[in-house]
Design a protein around this motif. Structure first.
Motif, PDB file in Angstrom:
ATOM      1  N   GLY A 160       0.748  -1.204  -0.006  1.00 45.16           N
ATOM      2  CA  GLY A 160      -0.045  -0.107   0.113  1.00 45.16           C
ATOM      3  C   GLY A 160       0.788   1.335  -0.038  1.00 45.16           C
ATOM      4  O   GLY A 160       2.108   1.317  -0.118  1.00 45.16           O
ATOM      5  N   SER A 161       0.298   2.541  -0.144  1.00 52.75           N
ATOM      6  CA  SER A 161       0.684   3.551   0.009  1.00 52.75           C
ATOM      7  C   SER A 161       0.161   4.778   0.924  1.00 52.75           C
ATOM      8  O   SER A 161      -1.103   4.581   1.191  1.00 52.75           O
ATOM      9  N   VAL A 162       1.063   5.682   1.334  1.00 49.15           N
ATOM     10  CA  VAL A 162       0.463   6.829   2.142  1.00 49.15           C
ATOM     11  C   VAL A 162       1.095   8.032   1.645  1.00 49.15           C
ATOM     12  O   VAL A 162       2.197   8.216   1.146  1.00 49.15           O
ATOM     13  N   THR A 163       0.102   9.062   1.539  1.00 52.67           N
ATOM     14  CA  THR A 163       0.440  10.310   1.085  1.00 52.67           C
ATOM     15  C   THR A 163       0.084  11.586   2.101  1.00 52.67           C
ATOM     16  O   THR A 163      -1.209  11.420   2.746  1.00 52.67           O
ATOM     17  N   LEU A 164       1.034  12.209   2.379  1.00 54.42           N
ATOM     18  CA  LEU A 164       0.691  13.223   3.721  1.00 54.42           C
ATOM     19  C   LEU A 164       1.002  14.721   2.824  1.00 54.42           C
ATOM     20  O   LEU A 164       2.047  14.759   2.406  1.00 54.42           O
ATOM     21  N   ASP A 165      -0.046  15.298   3.008  1.00 56.52           N
ATOM     22  CA  ASP A 165       0.300  16.806   2.683  1.00 56.52           C
ATOM     23  C   ASP A 165       0.759  16.906   1.215  1.00 56.52           C
ATOM     24  O   ASP A 165       1.678  17.521   0.898  1.00 56.52           O
ATOM     25  N   ASP A 166       0.293  16.097   0.419  1.00 56.77           N
ATOM     26  CA  ASP A 166       0.696  15.877  -1.289  1.00 56.77           C
ATOM     27  C   ASP A 166       1.968  15.283  -1.381  1.00 56.77           C
ATOM     28  O   ASP A 166       2.642  15.354  -2.323  1.00 56.77           O
ATOM     29  N   THR A 167       2.696  14.801  -0.241  1.00 54.49           N
ATOM     30  CA  THR A 167       3.849  14.108  -0.453  1.00 54.49           C
ATOM     31  C   THR A 167       3.836  12.558   0.028  1.00 54.49           C
ATOM     32  O   THR A 167       3.368  11.936   0.829  1.00 54.49           O
ATOM     33  N   PRO A 168       4.235  11.573  -0.927  1.00 52.11           N
ATOM     34  CA  PRO A 168       3.915  10.069  -1.116  1.00 52.11           C
ATOM     35  C   PRO A 168       5.203   9.797   0.045  1.00 52.11           C
ATOM     36  O   PRO A 168       6.274  10.523  -0.447  1.00 52.11           O
ATOM     37  N   ILE A 169       4.833   9.138   1.012  1.00 54.61           N
ATOM     38  CA  ILE A 169       6.252   8.684   2.028  1.00 54.61           C
ATOM     39  C   ILE A 169       6.667   7.556   1.973  1.00 54.61           C
ATOM     40  O   ILE A 169       7.882   7.424   2.265  1.00 54.61           O
ATOM     41  N   GLY A 170       6.508   6.781   1.014  1.00 57.03           N
ATOM     42  CA  GLY A 170       6.988   5.191   0.609  1.00 57.03           C
ATOM     43  C   GLY A 170       8.433   5.289   0.504  1.00 57.03           C
ATOM     44  O   GLY A 170       9.100   4.640   1.070  1.00 57.03           O
ATOM     45  N   GLY A 171       8.957   6.380  -0.244  1.00 54.74           N
ATOM     46  CA  GLY A 171      10.117   6.023  -0.711  1.00 54.74           C
ATOM     47  C   GLY A 171      11.097   7.144   0.080  1.00 54.74           C
ATOM     48  O   GLY A 171      12.467   7.262  -0.343  1.00 54.74           O
ATOM     49  N   LEU A 172      10.417   7.794   1.210  1.00 56.44           N
ATOM     50  CA  LEU A 172      11.561   8.987   1.846  1.00 56.44           C
ATOM     51  C   LEU A 172      12.424   8.010   2.750  1.00 56.44           C
ATOM     52  O   LEU A 172      12.115   7.111   3.388  1.00 56.44           O
ATOM     53  N   ARG A 173      13.450   8.547   2.986  1.00 59.81           N
ATOM     54  CA  ARG A 173      14.495   8.145   3.878  1.00 59.81           C
ATOM     55  C   ARG A 173      15.292   9.375   4.421  1.00 59.81           C
ATOM     56  O   ARG A 173      15.411  10.314   3.941  1.00 59.81           O
ATOM     57  N   GLY A 174      16.165   8.955   5.370  1.00 60.60           N
ATOM     58  CA  GLY A 174      16.910   9.933   6.009  1.00 60.60           C
ATOM     59  C   GLY A 174      16.298  11.233   6.130  1.00 60.60           C
ATOM     60  O   GLY A 174      15.536  11.302   6.982  1.00 60.60           O
ATOM     61  N   ASP A 175      17.055  12.248   5.660  1.00 55.76           N
ATOM     62  CA  ASP A 175      16.590  13.582   6.041  1.00 55.76           C
ATOM     63  C   ASP A 175      15.374  13.788   5.522  1.00 55.76           C
ATOM     64  O   ASP A 175      14.462  14.787   6.086  1.00 55.76           O
ATOM     65  N   ALA A 176      14.866  13.422   4.409  1.00 57.44           N
ATOM     66  CA  ALA A 176      13.544  13.800   3.932  1.00 57.44           C
ATOM     67  C   ALA A 176      12.428  13.240   4.663  1.00 57.44           C
ATOM     68  O   ALA A 176      11.585  13.749   4.964  1.00 57.44           O
ATOM     69  N   LEU A 177      12.455  12.057   5.156  1.00 53.00           N
ATOM     70  CA  LEU A 177      11.673  11.765   6.267  1.00 53.00           C
ATOM     71  C   LEU A 177      11.738  12.407   7.480  1.00 53.00           C
ATOM     72  O   LEU A 177      10.615  12.647   7.821  1.00 53.00           O
ATOM     73  N   ARG A 178      12.780  12.680   7.853  1.00 51.59           N
ATOM     74  CA  ARG A 178      12.852  13.525   9.258  1.00 51.59           C
ATOM     75  C   ARG A 178      12.200  14.975   8.767  1.00 51.59           C
ATOM     76  O   ARG A 178      11.595  15.493   9.828  1.00 51.59           O
ATOM     77  N   GLN A 179      12.354  15.634   7.910  1.00 50.72           N
ATOM     78  CA  GLN A 179      11.678  16.912   7.598  1.00 50.72           C
ATOM     79  C   GLN A 179      10.263  16.490   7.400  1.00 50.72           C
ATOM     80  O   GLN A 179       9.667  17.629   7.749  1.00 50.72           O
ATOM     81  N   LEU A 180       9.705  15.515   6.823  1.00 47.55           N
ATOM     82  CA  LEU A 180       8.303  15.237   6.822  1.00 47.55           C
ATOM     83  C   LEU A 180       7.786  15.401   8.003  1.00 47.55           C
ATOM     84  O   LEU A 180       6.505  15.882   8.098  1.00 47.55           O
ATOM     85  N   ARG A 181       8.445  15.108   9.168  1.00 49.55           N
ATOM     86  CA  ARG A 181       7.654  14.867  10.631  1.00 49.55           C
ATOM     87  C   ARG A 181       7.559  16.332  10.858  1.00 49.55           C
ATOM     88  O   ARG A 181       6.942  16.656  12.047  1.00 49.55           O
ATOM     89  N   ARG A 182       8.218  17.532  10.459  1.00 46.11           N
ATOM     90  CA  ARG A 182       7.901  18.643  10.675  1.00 46.11           C
ATOM     91  C   ARG A 182       6.104  19.120  10.423  1.00 46.11           C
ATOM     92  O   ARG A 182       5.398  19.743  11.008  1.00 46.11           O
ATOM     93  N   LYS A 183       5.774  18.185   9.471  1.00 44.28           N
ATOM     94  CA  LYS A 183       4.609  18.407   8.960  1.00 44.28           C
ATOM     95  C   LYS A 183       3.386  17.613   9.782  1.00 44.28           C
ATOM     96  O   LYS A 183       2.065  17.985   9.835  1.00 44.28           O
TER      97      LYS A 183
END
Length: 537
Positions: free
Chosen positions: A338-361
């Motif tokens: 499956g897949s998850v999109t948060l605030d227009d951002t697909p999170i499945g492929g996020l790693r490292g700093d990109a995933l960390r920055q998502l947690r601001r949202k």
């Protein structure tokens, strides 16, 4: 009830706690009785003395606590001065305690089966095979799913509600004369709550077991208890048969509690349903290893979406997959499918700093605010920590941001020098909210964020959440077993059972015309309560 001598009599009990070199009295001259087969509810806000009184009865006050005076009579015998060794022989056999915090009450290095077995091993002549059979029977009786498997699991593998049911099984194991139940159902969904309370009612009828029911849920107390005692500032403000107290409360504080027990929705802007969803989950699947080549399918093909600036509730029994789903949305767990999109951002492929920055949202507000707040830090340090992690600001800029968010959640700025231990439950939850809001997120995930709060503080926190949503356009994912709160707080709802979506839709339609039998069962199990008074009473 019987006119015979009471099973338990508390007479002029006064209790104190030491802070530094000073003693502060927290329970003042409290007296009450408990008859065999009776349920008496102690209700009141956090810090009112309910739990301290309950702990004193069974000799389990904290090390910095003391009894200043009064008697505790069990079948006429004063046990207040008994040694801990003598009380140990009483606990579990004559009096059992179901503690409030399941997370800290189970041994993390023992299986749950071993912990239920222990009381049977100490107090019965059953052999190992018979004890295991009895353990499975007890876990089944308290409504734990897959009890044969749960016996060999450890506490960290269970949800909070499952842990609570294990503690209830331990308390019921020897059919004691008295069960002191300290918020025993606060972590349970309404159907399991009903099952547990039905079980306590059956014990009362069949064995004459008496129940001292410590709760912040006045609706539950009104529905289940024979008598209600209202605590405030360590004193009993009012005591009466349940129907009489609810129908004609005499004390102004009781009237306020009754008003707060029925949630009241405030006006707010409609969610933006034309915009892209703030949260979109499509076909989420997740399983966990149970050992011995076994796997538990926690989520199966779960899909839902949440409109921006709206509140979406995830409801279902403990173990239904609600918290696992939240952890996937936050990036703490990865879905198998499956897949998850948060605030227009697909999170499945996020790693490292990109995933960390998502947690601001997207920020998380935990079920137990005390467990999530570092006791070694001041409130200022706790709240500003996300700023230190995510933004380069001067000390002065951080101070301004912290003080602004503290004022927004209605906490006095002068409290920032205190530690979490010095706060009430409601104040801790406001701190947790302030920490979540400090980075200006778009989405808050609230995991049972009000389940541990008394009705007055719960009403305040819910009103605060609605006010913040109005002002900031926040999107809430509200994970809860409290359907009464869902009805008043949420715009839409997804009902989970055993990791699958059984029903989803807007709250008004779902409550008015539930389509699935499980949803109808959930709604039917909600304690029926309407405040008989007006706020101005």
């Amino acid at each position: 009830m019987s006119a015979s001598a009471p099973l338990l009599a508390v007479e002029h009990l006064s209790l104190s706690y030491r802070s530094g070199h000073q003693w502060r009295q927290v329970v003042h001259d409290v007296s009450f009785e408990l008859q065999a087969g009776e349920m008496v509810a102690l209700v009141g806000e956090s810090g009112s003395g309910k739990t301290t009184t309950a702990q004193a009865i069974i000799g389990l006050m904290a090390e910095n606590g003391r009894r200043d005076g009064g008697a505790i009579r069990l079948n006429g015998e004063d046990i207040a001065d008994w040694s801990q060794t003598r009380l140990d022989r009483l606990r579990g056999v004559r009096i059992s305690l179901v503690p409030q915090d399941p997370g800290n009450s189970l041994n993390p290095v023992k299986t749950v089966g071993a912990q239920v077995d222990e009381i049977l091993r100490l107090h019965t002549a059953l052999n190992g095979e018979a004890r295991r059979s009895r353990v499975v029977e007890l876990l089944t009786r308290v409504g734990l799913s897959h009890p044969q498997q749960r016996v060999d699991q450890y506490p960290h593998q269970l949800s909070g509600g499952m842990k609570q049911r294990v503690l209830i099984a331990i308390a019921l194991a020897l059919s004691p004369d008295i069960i002191i139940a300290d918020e025993p159902t606060s972590a349970l969904d309404v159907t399991v709550q009903k099952r547990i309370l039905d079980l306590l009612d059956a014990l009362r009828r069949e064995s004459g077991t008496a129940v001292l029911f410590v709760t912040h849920d006045l609706a539950l107390a009104a529905e289940r208890a024979d008598r209600i005692m209202v605590f405030r500032h360590g004193e009993i403000q009012e005591s009466a048969p349940a129907a009489q107290l609810v129908g004609a409360p005499q004390h102004p504080y009781t009237r306020q509690l009754l008003w707060d027990a029925a949630p009241h929705r405030v006006a707010r802007p409609a969610p933006d349903r034309l915009a892209t969803p703030a949260i979109r989950a499509d076909g989420i699947g997740k399983s966990f290893a149970l050992g011995k080549n076994r796997r538990l399918q926690a989520l199966h093909n779960v899909s839902f979406q949440v409109a921006r600036a709206s509140t979406h509730a995830l409801v279902g029994e403990s173990g239904s997959g609600k918290t696992t789903l939240a952890r996937i949305l936050l990036g703490f767990e990865r879905a198998d499918s499956g897949s998850v999109t948060l605030d227009d951002t697909p999170i499945g492929g996020l790693r490292g700093d990109a995933l960390r920055q998502l947690r601001r949202k997207i920020q998380f507000v935990y079920q137990n605010p005390f467990a999530s707040l570092d006791p070694r830090q001041t409130l200022r340090q706790i709240i500003e920590e996300p700023l230190r992690n995510f933004e380069r600001l001067s000390a002065g800029e951080r101070r301004q941001r912290v003080e602004a968010v503290v004022e927004r959640v209605a906490l006095p700025v002068e409290m920032l020098s205190r530690g979490a231990r010095e706060l009430s439950g409601g104040q801790r939850q406001r701190v947790a909210l302030a920490r979540a809001l400090i980075l200006n997120p778009a989405i808050l995930v609230l995991d049972e964020a009000t389940s541990a709060l008394d009705v007055t503080v719960q009403a305040q926190i819910l009103q605060l959440l609605q006010q913040l949503q109005n002002e900031l356009g926040l999107t809430y994912l509200f994970i809860t077993h409290d359907l009464a709160t869902v009805r008043h707080m949420a715009d839409s709802v997804t009902v989970l059972r055993a990791g699958e979506v059984v029903e989803s839709g807007d709250v008004v339609t779902l409550f008015a015309a539930p389509q699935h039998a499980y949803t109808r069962e959930l709604i039917a199990a909600i304690p029926q309560f309407t405040s008989p008074i007006k706020a101005s009473a």
